[in-house]
Design an enzyme around this catalytic site. Structure first.
Site, PDB file in Angstrom:
ATOM      1  CD  GLN A 132       2.841   2.427   5.767  1.00 10.97           C
ATOM      2  OE1 GLN A 132       3.454   2.767   4.758  1.00 10.97           O
ATOM      3  NE2 GLN A 132       1.905   3.165   6.308  1.00 10.97           N
ATOM      4  CE1 TYR A 134       0.045   0.399   8.854  1.00 10.60           C
ATOM      5  CE2 TYR A 134      -1.362   2.054   7.855  1.00 10.60           C
ATOM      6  CZ  TYR A 134      -0.686   1.574   8.956  1.00 10.60           C
ATOM      7  OH  TYR A 134      -0.728   2.267  10.136  1.00 10.60           O
ATOM      8  CB  SER A 167       8.835   1.534   1.375  1.00 11.04           C
ATOM      9  OG  SER A 167       7.957   2.009   0.402  1.00 11.04           O
ATOM     10  CD  GLU A 249       2.692   6.663   4.655  1.00 11.30           C
ATOM     11  OE1 GLU A 249       1.787   6.006   5.199  1.00 11.30           O
ATOM     12  OE2 GLU A 249       3.302   6.273   3.636  1.00 11.30           O
TER      13      GLU A 249
HETATM   14  C1  FAD Z   1       6.658   3.952  -4.133  1.00 14.32           C
HETATM   15  C2  FAD Z   1       5.561   3.350  -3.288  1.00 14.32           C
HETATM   16  C3  FAD Z   1       5.858   3.001  -1.984  1.00 14.32           C
HETATM   17  C4  FAD Z   1       4.861   2.420  -1.187  1.00 14.32           C
HETATM   18  N1  FAD Z   1       5.193   2.008   0.076  1.00 14.32           N
HETATM   19  C5  FAD Z   1       4.291   1.348   0.834  1.00 14.32           C
HETATM   20  C6  FAD Z   1       4.652   0.811   2.103  1.00 14.32           C
HETATM   21  O1  FAD Z   1       5.783   0.968   2.584  1.00 14.32           O
HETATM   22  N2  FAD Z   1       3.731   0.114   2.795  1.00 14.32           N
HETATM   23  C7  FAD Z   1       2.459  -0.075   2.341  1.00 14.32           C
HETATM   24  O2  FAD Z   1       1.680  -0.724   3.029  1.00 14.32           O
HETATM   25  N3  FAD Z   1       2.078   0.410   1.132  1.00 14.32           N
HETATM   26  C8  FAD Z   1       2.967   1.118   0.368  1.00 14.32           C
HETATM   27  N4  FAD Z   1       2.610   1.607  -0.871  1.00 14.32           N
HETATM   28  C9  FAD Z   1       1.268   1.317  -1.377  1.00 14.32           C
HETATM   29  C10 FAD Z   1       0.353   2.526  -1.466  1.00 14.32           C
HETATM   30  O3  FAD Z   1      -0.087   2.929  -0.195  1.00 14.32           O
HETATM   31  C11 FAD Z   1      -0.814   2.120  -2.376  1.00 14.32           C
HETATM   32  O4  FAD Z   1      -0.272   1.930  -3.663  1.00 14.32           O
HETATM   33  C12 FAD Z   1      -1.905   3.156  -2.398  1.00 14.32           C
HETATM   34  O5  FAD Z   1      -2.589   3.209  -1.179  1.00 14.32           O
HETATM   35  C13 FAD Z   1      -2.931   2.885  -3.541  1.00 14.32           C
HETATM   36  O6  FAD Z   1      -3.392   1.561  -3.474  1.00 14.32           O
HETATM   37  P1  FAD Z   1      -3.367   0.620  -4.773  1.00 14.32           P
HETATM   38  O7  FAD Z   1      -1.985   0.689  -5.363  1.00 14.32           O
HETATM   39  O8  FAD Z   1      -3.878  -0.713  -4.390  1.00 14.32           O
HETATM   40  O9  FAD Z   1      -4.338   1.326  -5.829  1.00 14.32           O
HETATM   41  P2  FAD Z   1      -5.926   1.196  -5.884  1.00 14.32           P
HETATM   42  O10 FAD Z   1      -6.477   1.334  -4.509  1.00 14.32           O
HETATM   43  O11 FAD Z   1      -6.283  -0.017  -6.655  1.00 14.32           O
HETATM   44  O12 FAD Z   1      -6.306   2.509  -6.693  1.00 14.32           O
HETATM   45  C14 FAD Z   1      -6.201   2.572  -8.113  1.00 14.32           C
HETATM   46  C15 FAD Z   1      -6.690   3.944  -8.551  1.00 14.32           C
HETATM   47  O13 FAD Z   1      -8.084   4.110  -8.201  1.00 14.32           O
HETATM   48  C16 FAD Z   1      -8.253   5.295  -7.433  1.00 14.32           C
HETATM   49  N5  FAD Z   1      -9.260   5.058  -6.386  1.00 14.32           N
HETATM   50  C17 FAD Z   1      -9.381   3.964  -5.609  1.00 14.32           C
HETATM   51  N6  FAD Z   1     -10.402   4.123  -4.741  1.00 14.32           N
HETATM   52  C18 FAD Z   1     -10.946   5.335  -4.965  1.00 14.32           C
HETATM   53  C19 FAD Z   1     -12.022   6.091  -4.383  1.00 14.32           C
HETATM   54  N7  FAD Z   1     -12.756   5.606  -3.359  1.00 14.32           N
HETATM   55  N8  FAD Z   1     -12.278   7.338  -4.867  1.00 14.32           N
HETATM   56  C20 FAD Z   1     -11.531   7.865  -5.887  1.00 14.32           C
HETATM   57  N9  FAD Z   1     -10.504   7.183  -6.489  1.00 14.32           N
HETATM   58  C21 FAD Z   1     -10.216   5.958  -6.024  1.00 14.32           C
HETATM   59  C22 FAD Z   1      -6.900   5.572  -6.806  1.00 14.32           C
HETATM   60  O14 FAD Z   1      -6.730   6.945  -6.509  1.00 14.32           O
HETATM   61  C23 FAD Z   1      -5.937   5.106  -7.889  1.00 14.32           C
HETATM   62  O15 FAD Z   1      -5.764   6.124  -8.850  1.00 14.32           O
HETATM   63  C24 FAD Z   1       3.562   2.221  -1.696  1.00 14.32           C
HETATM   64  C25 FAD Z   1       3.267   2.609  -3.017  1.00 14.32           C
HETATM   65  C26 FAD Z   1       4.253   3.164  -3.808  1.00 14.32           C
HETATM   66  C27 FAD Z   1       3.907   3.569  -5.207  1.00 14.32           C
END
Ligand code: FAD
Length: 396
Positions: A132, A134, A167, A249
């Site tokens: 994925q 994204y 992933s 998902e």
């Molecule tokens: C083990 C693992 C597997 C993954 N696999 C994939 C994959 O296969 N493909 C893919 O594309 N992505 C994948 N991801 C990514 C995952 O979707 C993102 O980590 C997730 O969407 C959060 O984005 P970020 O890490 O950029 O955190 P950020 O968006 O920077 O968020 C940081 C913190 O701020 C909080 N926050 C942010 N915005 C808001 C809001 N509007 N209101 C309240 N709180 C907020 C969040 O809840 C979080 O606690 C994976 C992540 C992990 C940990």
């Protein structure tokens, strides 16, 4: 009504006999054997490969998908019976991964006939792995800020940019990917494309997770080729498709392994604390966790029963994701608490394999409230889409 019950019981007998004939003996009694083989990323071999091929040919790995694309063509009720019989035998479905859980159902809903014919049968047979694309370094929760760009190159398109946390990208054959096709708009400037990962211009660099393994990657696209018949939905219309996929998902993330895995809590209590008096606080939290887990599992079951097949998940998947992942994290905490100092082991003979696994499970469980959209983002969806509360980020 009786006819329906009879027909279902006849199907149960058929499923049981088929499983008896086709599930390799070595894979019975512990569903984790199949799931661990898949998660290792290794090319399927031995009995796991045999089971994958048999299930793939039968179509029962994607039991409710149409037969026209190789699926099982079963009703939701028959699929439940099949799942019950597999659970009784202690064997997991070998046709797992993002192809069946997320991409396949989305393509069945939004794909062209040609796309379904080209991509679905290989997913049903478990022949190809999907990942994925994204998240990006500057686009996680605010996914629509993504910058990876798709441009016209005559008879095909080219893609340039970086994805992160992808992933299984190091093992994937294909990637379903959100790309920017118009920089003047945000959500309406995104398209959903399918990228062949086995080509020059695609590089994956594994990232180490806190639990010690490297299940995900940084993924770089540098002039990688995308065929013009591999866009799902219209040009600049990928956001709708991409959001739908996220619902699929999340609908897969409320149960199974995220609910904690590992040993039953009362068994752990007995092993580590015997019939010790006291520990009332832990006993209370243990029982609360088990009651919540049971209620959650029954609610999931009811939601599946109410849904027509598995093709129509809704915003309520956000509730199930937050509930299931929280219960799983609490169970992992309780597990370590009961193990005491034995629950601090990483390596070495002083700790059993189960104790070392419990530590890794506790650490990897932290990710369940991040991936698929974080806990806070699910709460935002629940407040907006389900409770109808005003969005504080928008002025009145
Ligand atoms: C083990 C693992 C597997 C993954 N696999 C994939 C994959 O296969 N493909 C893919 O594309 N992505 C994948 N991801 C990514 C995952 O979707 C993102 O980590 C997730 O969407 C959060 O984005 P970020 O890490 O950029 O955190 P950020 O968006 O920077 O968020 C940081 C913190 O701020 C909080 N926050 C942010 N915005 C808001 C809001 N509007 N209101 C309240 N709180 C907020 C969040 O809840 C979080 O606690 C994976 C992540 C992990 C940990």
């Amino acid at each position: 009504m009786l006819d329906k019950v009879d027909a279902l019981e006849a199907f149960r007998a058929e499923a049981r006999a088929w499983l008896e004939d086709n599930v390799p003996t070595s894979l019975r009694g512990d569903p984790d054997k199949v799931l661990d083989a898949f998660m290792s990323g290794e090319k399927p071999t031995g009995d796991f490969d045999l089971w994958r091929r048999r299930m793939g040919e039968k179509g029962w790995g994607a039991p409710t998908w149409p037969k026209a694309y190789g699926g099982g063509g079963l009703s939701a009720a028959e699929a439940r019976v099949l799942a019950q019989e597999m659970a009784d035998m202690g064997v997991a479905n070998p046709i797992v991964g993002m192809g069946t859980s997320m991409f396949g159902p989305t393509l069945l809903e939004y794909g062209t006939e040609d796309q379904k014919q080209r991509h679905i049968p290989a997913i049903v047979r478990g022949e190809l792995r999907w990942c994925q694309g994204y998240s990006e370094p500057g686009a996680g929760s605010d996914l629509a800020s993504l910058q990876t760009k798709l441009e016209d190159a005559g008879d095909h398109w080219v893609v340039n940019g970086q994805k992160i946390w992808t992933s299984g990208a190091q093992w994937a054959d294909w990637c379903f990917c959100l790309v920017r096709t118009d920089t003047s708009k945000k959500h309406e400037g995104i398209s959903f494309v399918l990228i062949n990962m086995r080509q020059p211009g695609v590089e994956t660099r594994p990232i180490r997770l806190i639990a010690g393994n490297s299940p995900f990657c940084e993924t770089f696209f540098t002039g990688a080729r995308v065929e013009k018949n591999d866009m799902v939905g219209p040009w600049n219309g990928g956001w709708t498709v991409g959001k739908r996929l996220l619902q699929h998902e999340r609908s897969g993330q409320g149960g199974g392994r995220v609910m904690g895995g590992g040993a039953r809590l009362p068994d752990l209590f007995e092993t580590y604390w015997g019939d010790a008096d006291g520990q009332d606080d832990v006993r209370t939290r243990m029982v609360a966790n088990m009651v919540e887990a049971k209620a959650h599992a029954l609610t999931m079951q009811r939601a599946v029963n109410d849904a027509r097949g598995n093709l129509n998940p809704s915003a309520t998947t956000s509730i199930m994701k937050n509930s299931g992942t929280r219960i799983g994290q609490e169970k992992a905490e309780l597990t370590l608490e009961m193990m005491g100092a034995q629950g601090l082991g990483w390596d070495g003979d002083d700790f059993t394999a189960d104790e070392r696994a419990a530590v890794r499970n506790w650490l990897s469980g932290k990710a369940t409230t991040i991936y698929g959209g974080s806990f806070e983002i699910q709460n935002n969806i629940i407040s907006k889409r389900i409770l109808g509360l005003p969005d504080p980020t928008k002025s009145a």
